[in-house]
Design a protein around this motif. Structure first.
Motif, PDB file in Angstrom:
ATOM      1  N   THR A  59       0.857  -1.189   0.000  1.00 52.86           N
ATOM      2  CA  THR A  59       0.000   0.000   0.000  1.00 52.86           C
ATOM      3  C   THR A  59       0.889   1.234   0.000  1.00 52.86           C
ATOM      4  O   THR A  59       2.089   1.173   0.328  1.00 52.86           O
ATOM      5  CB  THR A  59      -0.908   0.057   1.249  1.00 52.86           C
ATOM      6  N   HIS A  60       0.295   2.354  -0.360  1.00 56.78           N
ATOM      7  CA  HIS A  60       0.980   3.651  -0.322  1.00 56.78           C
ATOM      8  C   HIS A  60       0.110   4.591   0.502  1.00 56.78           C
ATOM      9  O   HIS A  60      -1.108   4.675   0.256  1.00 56.78           O
ATOM     10  CB  HIS A  60       1.163   4.204  -1.738  1.00 56.78           C
ATOM     11  N   PRO A  61       0.690   5.296   1.478  1.00 56.23           N
ATOM     12  CA  PRO A  61      -0.126   6.115   2.380  1.00 56.23           C
ATOM     13  C   PRO A  61      -0.890   7.232   1.684  1.00 56.23           C
ATOM     14  O   PRO A  61      -1.962   7.616   2.140  1.00 56.23           O
ATOM     15  CB  PRO A  61       0.884   6.667   3.386  1.00 56.23           C
ATOM     16  N   ARG A  62      -0.371   7.746   0.570  1.00 57.29           N
ATOM     17  CA  ARG A  62      -1.051   8.828  -0.132  1.00 57.29           C
ATOM     18  C   ARG A  62      -1.382   8.451  -1.577  1.00 57.29           C
ATOM     19  O   ARG A  62      -1.620   9.310  -2.406  1.00 57.29           O
ATOM     20  CB  ARG A  62      -0.186  10.093  -0.087  1.00 57.29           C
ATOM     21  N   PRO A  95      -4.978   5.864  -1.774  1.00 52.07           N
ATOM     22  CA  PRO A  95      -4.267   5.739  -0.502  1.00 52.07           C
ATOM     23  C   PRO A  95      -4.741   4.512   0.275  1.00 52.07           C
ATOM     24  O   PRO A  95      -5.942   4.276   0.415  1.00 52.07           O
ATOM     25  CB  PRO A  95      -4.623   7.027   0.235  1.00 52.07           C
ATOM     26  N   GLY A  96      -3.783   3.699   0.714  1.00 51.69           N
ATOM     27  CA  GLY A  96      -4.099   2.518   1.505  1.00 51.69           C
ATOM     28  C   GLY A  96      -4.646   1.337   0.724  1.00 51.69           C
ATOM     29  O   GLY A  96      -4.920   0.287   1.314  1.00 51.69           O
ATOM     30  N   GLU A 118       4.546  10.241   3.414  1.00 51.31           N
ATOM     31  CA  GLU A 118       3.792  10.609   4.611  1.00 51.31           C
ATOM     32  C   GLU A 118       4.440   9.933   5.822  1.00 51.31           C
ATOM     33  O   GLU A 118       4.685   8.731   5.788  1.00 51.31           O
ATOM     34  CB  GLU A 118       2.335  10.167   4.476  1.00 51.31           C
ATOM     35  N   SER A 121       7.403   7.713   5.031  1.00 45.21           N
ATOM     36  CA  SER A 121       7.220   6.475   4.272  1.00 45.21           C
ATOM     37  C   SER A 121       6.465   6.722   2.973  1.00 45.21           C
ATOM     38  O   SER A 121       5.578   7.566   2.909  1.00 45.21           O
ATOM     39  CB  SER A 121       6.428   5.469   5.121  1.00 45.21           C
ATOM     40  N   GLU A 124       4.219   0.555   2.211  1.00 49.84           N
ATOM     41  CA  GLU A 124       4.239  -0.483   3.239  1.00 49.84           C
ATOM     42  C   GLU A 124       4.161  -1.818   2.510  1.00 49.84           C
ATOM     43  O   GLU A 124       3.175  -2.114   1.832  1.00 49.84           O
ATOM     44  CB  GLU A 124       3.056  -0.356   4.199  1.00 49.84           C
TER      45      GLU A 124
END
Length: 133
Positions: A59-62, A95-96, A118, A121, A124
């Motif tokens: 995943t990517h936070p943004r 995001p996520g 963010e 990071s 993840e």
């Protein structure tokens, strides 16, 4: 923590590619950072994967934007269909959103990836992809 994005026009010439860390894909791939940002800023990289190389679920936070440069690729979000990617395709992962991407078994795959940082990071990494379906 990464440096802030450049404050003036900056040119990065090709040739600074490195191998990805072990364990983020079925085999290491080439990564060239194009833009390294601080929190809240975008990062960008060019990645080149050998045939059959796929990332782990992640995943990517943004969020993340992929722009396919060459070859044939695959992408899938959790619960979604397996999608085939080709040069010129642009893919947005929210995001996520759990997803993976990689090269088909018979073609290398090259793309540009843009994602914002963010809390220090940009990604993840999760478990390996069990089966492509």
């Amino acid at each position: 923590m990464s440096a802030s994005n450049p404050k003036t026009m900056t040119i990065r010439r090709p040739g600074k590619a490195v191998r990805s860390p072990e364990g983020v894909a079925t085999s290491p791939f080439w990564v060239e950072m194009l833009l390294e940002g601080a929190d809240g800023e975008n990062t960008a990289m060019r990645a080149t994967l050998d045939p059959g190389t796929i990332t782990r679920w992640h995943t990517h936070p943004r969020g993340q934007l992929l722009y396919v440069l060459s070859g044939h690729g695959l992408a899938q979000n959790e619960g979604g269909p397996l999608e085939t990617l080709r040069a010129g395709d642009a893919v947005w992962f929210a995001p996520g959103e759990r997803h993976w991407h990689g090269a088909t078994d018979d073609s290398p795959f090259s793309y540009i990836s843009i994602q914002a940082m963010e809390n220090g990071s940009i990604v993840e990494w999760l478990q390996p992809v069990e089966a492509r379906s």
